[in-house]
Design a protein around this motif. Structure first.
Motif: not given
Length: 97
Positions: A23-51
């Motif tokens: 609840n206390d952690q900030e994050y941002r969501v990055d979505v990338g697509t290529r055709g039908e394929a997609a990648r979703i990344r959830v990033l921490e404020p330091t730009d480290d990838v959470m998932m």
């Protein structure tokens, strides 16, 4: 103004991410697509990838995203959530008109 399912899905998605991120952690969501394929990344404020999840089409990406979020929620957090009371539904009155 009617009830919008798209807004509901949006709110549910971000509520799930907040549960997974904490609840206390900030994050941002990055979505990338290529055709039908997609990648979703959830990033921490330091730009480290959470998932990161990958998939083809909305259903596959959505399923992978939910599974990834659920795997990040600890048993202790699930116990806390289980104790959280749900709001009771308000009584609806139908008006003839």
């Amino acid at each position: 103004m009617g009830f919008e399912l798209e807004s509901l899905y949006h709110a549910m998605t971000f509520a799930l991410v907040e549960l997974a991120a904490g609840n206390d952690q900030e994050y941002r969501v990055d979505v990338g697509t290529r055709g039908e394929a997609a990648r979703i990344r959830v990033l921490e404020p330091t730009d480290d990838v959470m998932m990161t999840v990958y998939g083809k089409g909305y259903c596959e990406v959505g399923e992978q995203f939910v599974l990834s979020c659920l795997k990040r929620i600890t048993v202790q957090r699930l116990k806390e959530l289980h104790k959280t009371p749900l709001r009771k539904a308000a009584t609806l009155t139908l008006v003839k008109g």
